[in-house]
Design an enzyme around this catalytic site. Structure first.
Site, PDB file in Angstrom:
ATOM      1  N   CYS A  73     -29.756 -72.418  71.698  1.00  0.00           N
ATOM      2  CA  CYS A  73     -29.072 -73.163  72.694  1.00  0.00           C
ATOM      3  C   CYS A  73     -27.437 -73.221  72.385  1.00  0.00           C
ATOM      4  O   CYS A  73     -27.144 -73.255  71.063  1.00  0.00           O
ATOM      5  CB  CYS A  73     -29.365 -74.549  72.508  1.00  0.00           C
ATOM      6  SG  CYS A  73     -28.646 -75.820  73.424  1.00  0.00           S
ATOM      7  N   CYS A 183     -25.199 -70.418  78.679  1.00  0.00           N
ATOM      8  CA  CYS A 183     -25.999 -71.400  78.462  1.00  0.00           C
ATOM      9  C   CYS A 183     -27.450 -70.700  78.474  1.00  0.00           C
ATOM     10  O   CYS A 183     -27.591 -69.851  79.306  1.00  0.00           O
ATOM     11  CB  CYS A 183     -25.830 -72.463  79.500  1.00  0.00           C
ATOM     12  SG  CYS A 183     -27.103 -73.700  79.497  1.00  0.00           S
TER      13      CYS A 183
HETATM   14  N1  DGL Z   1     -29.418 -74.330  77.063  1.00  0.00           N
HETATM   15  C1  DGL Z   1     -28.420 -75.143  76.380  1.00  0.00           C
HETATM   16  C2  DGL Z   1     -27.329 -74.157  75.996  1.00  0.00           C
HETATM   17  O1  DGL Z   1     -27.573 -72.816  75.778  1.00  0.00           O
HETATM   18  C3  DGL Z   1     -28.072 -76.390  76.742  1.00  0.00           C
HETATM   19  C4  DGL Z   1     -28.440 -76.876  78.371  1.00  0.00           C
HETATM   20  C5  DGL Z   1     -28.230 -78.373  78.285  1.00  0.00           C
HETATM   21  O2  DGL Z   1     -29.175 -79.109  77.984  1.00  0.00           O
HETATM   22  O3  DGL Z   1     -27.223 -78.934  78.635  1.00  0.00           O
HETATM   23  O4  DGL Z   1     -26.248 -74.701  76.062  1.00  0.00           O
END
Ligand code: DGL
Length: 262
Positions: A73, A183
């Protein structure tokens, strides 16, 4: 050599895009995955809220025997990876938007970054631009609302396309020929996005690079597994049935999802 599992987590299903790359590169490794879907989206939370969730999930994965952690993430990496590395003495791989490869790939000299508000506002992202953007113009675009659709397995609906259209229009107008998927949820709408963009626009994400980095860290420490791997275990802090329903599409095969204990 250690057959202990690798712990991977994200705010939700996004990290599955990284988990797939890890499975492909390291098929002998056993994997644990936590989707913090009860707290998604991280992108709209404060850094302290994200650090608290990350501390708790890291403790859980280590208690399950994880020999290494992957913060799959970008938003949690920006807020929490430094603290996790201070707290725990095991390899911890984070991830950040692929500014360096994008700066090398662009021909127009203008690169767009699609990411969460949290990532784009972080000091870590500012430092990344200072280090790698050089003379390249970088245009950032937060994508509120998109993660929630992807969590439901909605990857190509009219409303997803409408959102993507709104997010990419200013980037194309600014002359971007390279877009960073900053993301881990966004690779799941990659095909939809690509079909909406001029053919020459390149999309870049970091899942494969993270899997490569993980492999290097494990090899350097003599920690790779001999295999065979055990089936991946999944936990969700949201509704386990929702993740279980989306797994065949997002992970590529069914799996059993347990509720993440408090
Ligand atoms: N998948 C996450 C990232 O790579 C975050 C998405 C979220 O929960 O806002 O930033």
């Amino acid at each position: 050599m250690t057959d202990a599992p690798i712990g991977v987590f994200d705010s939700g299903v996004g990290g599955l895009s990284v988990l797939r790359e890890i499975r492909q590169r390291l098929p002998s490794e056993s994997l644990l995955y936590v989707a913090d879907s009860g707290y998604v989206p991280y992108g709209e939370k404060t850094p302290e809220q994200i650090r608290a969730r990350s501390r708790s999930i890291a403790r859980f994965l280590i208690a399950q025997g994880a020999k290494a952690l992957v913060v799959a993430c970008n938003t949690a990496t920006a807020a929490a990876v430094a603290e996790l590395r201070e707290l725990h003495d095991l390899p911890i791989i984070g991830m950040e938007p692929a500014v360096k490869p994008a700066a090398q790939a662009t021909r127009s000299g203008v690169v767009g970054v699609l990411a969460t508000t949290g990532t784009l506002q972080s000091a870590r992202f500012a430092a990344l631009l200072d280090r790698f953007a050089g003379s390249i113009q970088v245009v950032t675009q937060p994508c509120p609302g998109l993660v929630e659709y992807i969590e439901q397995g909605e990857l190509d609906s009219a409303r997803v396309r409408e959102l993507l259209h709104g997010f990419t229009r200013p980037l194309l107008a600014a002359g971007c020929d390279t877009l960073i998927l900053g993301c881990t949820h966004y690779p799941f709408v990659r095909a939809t996005l690509q079909s909406m963009l001029p053919a020459e626009v390149i999309l870049i994400d970091t899942g494969a690079a993270v899997a490569r980095q993980l492999q290097q860290r494990l090899e350097a420490k003599g920690m790779t597994a001999a295999g065979p791997s055990r089936p991946c275990r999944f936990w969700s802090s949201g509704d386990p049935a929702t993740l279980q329903r989306t797994l065949p599409v997002l992970w590529g095969e069914p799996g059993v999802v347990e509720l993440l204990p408090d």
